[in-house]
Write an enzyme that holds these catalytic residues in place. Sequence first.
Site, PDB file in Angstrom:
ATOM      1  NE  ARG A  46      65.919   4.453  18.892  1.00 50.97           N
ATOM      2  CZ  ARG A  46      67.214   4.295  19.308  1.00 50.97           C
ATOM      3  NH1 ARG A  46      67.861   4.921  20.536  1.00 50.97           N
ATOM      4  NH2 ARG A  46      68.266   3.715  18.176  1.00 50.97           N
ATOM      5  CE1 TYR A  98      40.957   4.166  26.686  1.00 51.57           C
ATOM      6  CE2 TYR A  98      43.023   3.272  26.665  1.00 51.57           C
ATOM      7  CZ  TYR A  98      42.044   3.672  26.010  1.00 51.57           C
ATOM      8  OH  TYR A  98      42.176   3.541  24.618  1.00 51.57           O
ATOM      9  CG  ASP A 170      45.303   8.489  32.029  1.00 57.67           C
ATOM     10  OD1 ASP A 170      45.133   9.419  31.542  1.00 57.67           O
ATOM     11  OD2 ASP A 170      45.155   7.316  31.583  1.00 57.67           O
ATOM     12  CE  LYS A 195      42.125   8.977  23.431  1.00 56.23           C
ATOM     13  NZ  LYS A 195      42.164   8.166  24.479  1.00 56.23           N
TER      14      LYS A 195
HETATM   15  C1  LIG Z   1      42.809   7.048  25.119  1.00 49.19           C
HETATM   16  C2  LIG Z   1      43.171   6.720  26.637  1.00 49.19           C
HETATM   17  C3  LIG Z   1      44.592   6.273  27.023  1.00 49.19           C
HETATM   18  C4  LIG Z   1      45.522   5.618  25.769  1.00 49.19           C
HETATM   19  O1  LIG Z   1      45.761   6.483  24.890  1.00 49.19           O
HETATM   20  P1  LIG Z   1      46.252   6.114  23.582  1.00 49.19           P
HETATM   21  O2  LIG Z   1      46.873   7.246  22.729  1.00 49.19           O
HETATM   22  O3  LIG Z   1      45.084   5.809  22.541  1.00 49.19           O
HETATM   23  O4  LIG Z   1      47.125   5.286  23.361  1.00 49.19           O
HETATM   24  C5  LIG Z   1      44.923   6.310  28.310  1.00 49.19           C
HETATM   25  N1  LIG Z   1      44.014   6.942  29.017  1.00 49.19           N
HETATM   26  C6  LIG Z   1      43.034   7.533  28.970  1.00 49.19           C
HETATM   27  C7  LIG Z   1      42.174   7.954  29.984  1.00 49.19           C
HETATM   28  C8  LIG Z   1      42.565   7.437  27.737  1.00 49.19           C
HETATM   29  O5  LIG Z   1      41.327   8.009  27.419  1.00 49.19           O
END
Ligand SMILES: *Cc1c(COP(=O)(O)O)cnc(C)c1O
Length: 380
Positions: A46, A98, A170, A195
């Site tokens: 961890r 998001y 983000d 992503k």
């Molecule tokens: C998918 C996404 C998230 C969340 O991420 P996860 O890996 O699904 O927890 C946050 N911000 C954006 C812009 C996203 O596309």
Amino acid sequence: MKFNTKTIHGGQSPDKAYGSVMPPIYQTSTYAQTTPGGHKGYEYSRTHNPTRGALEKSFASIENGHYGLAFGSGLAAIDAVIKLLEPGDEVISTNDLYGGTYRLFTKIYEKFQIKFHFTGMQEIQQIEHCISPKTKLIWVETPTNPMLNIIDIKAVSALAKKHSVLLAVDNTFATPYLQRPLDLGADIVMHSATKYLGGHSDVVMGALAVNDKTLADRLYFIQNASGAVCGPQDSFLVLRGIKTLHVRMQRHCENSRAVANFLMMHPMVENVYWPGLPSHPNHQIASEQMEDFGGMLSFTTKGNNYHKALKVLERLKIFTLAESLGGVESLAGHPASMTHASIPRAEREKTGVVDSLIRLSIGIEDIEDLKADLKQALEA
Ligand SMILES: *Cc1c(COP(=O)(O)O)cnc(C)c1O
């Protein structure tokens, strides 16, 4: 080292045991000690794991940061950032955020007396208007989902610095190939590595990168104390994904430009939202802060008819109707009934999420196949 080299070599060195070029998947929870406290820097997974560590160095390198952290999901990474705050603190965030981030902020953290202001961020005055002595964090997402609005990171950073407020960005949609928020003055950059960084739709993971040592130490403490880490197998997969990020992004951008131009000319299409189009309201700022314009694109069909839009989606053969984005394969989605279904109609329509809006994550297939697929779906 320049960016494309960093995706492959940034923070990496051959494994010490046998010189393996890729880090081994250290699938272990614990590490042998010779005497209590006598270990090689690893006690419990961890806290530290060599495979995760290699990935965290890669995150830091590609974002031009000093420190990287990996989490079990993008939301776990955001959760760690909000845990820097205390009850009574305030956060200013983009209003077309998001959905999962919005849910985390409002359904989890408002309970703990953290207050969130949601505002448009195209005009800096809109943000300034929300700042109070209690403001501790500004949360930016750019490009936004699904309208692909662009926020000027440098301008927001200047405002954040003036008021001694942390700025987090983000960077999931843009990736560091297109935009590096730390270079533009952000304190924290966050990713859903699920992503584009992973890039193959086979892992759920989150990432943070920062420059400041004190901030990094606080985040490492939260990462270990709250424990939302990712496993070594997933770390390996994302590290492998990052090695082709630059070539994938090149193709995502190239294909998106071609799809945007194709849709602009199509008689069944009303509006196309892609920051690379000169008609996009934020095209100028996108050109300044991004290397290219990314692989996400939205459009509306003529007449704003819910059923017509659904028919187009159902007829697509190469584009898969699915949530998520950023993988090698092209995906299509219907924000009004999928990602944004929980937002009341009047609210979502104000931001442009109308019934006929279709969102595409443009993959890296042959462009002629993608255009032919859209053509047959629009014209059937
Ligand atoms: C998918 C996404 C998230 C969340 O991420 P996860 O890996 O699904 O927890 C946050 N911000 C954006 C812009 C996203 O596309």
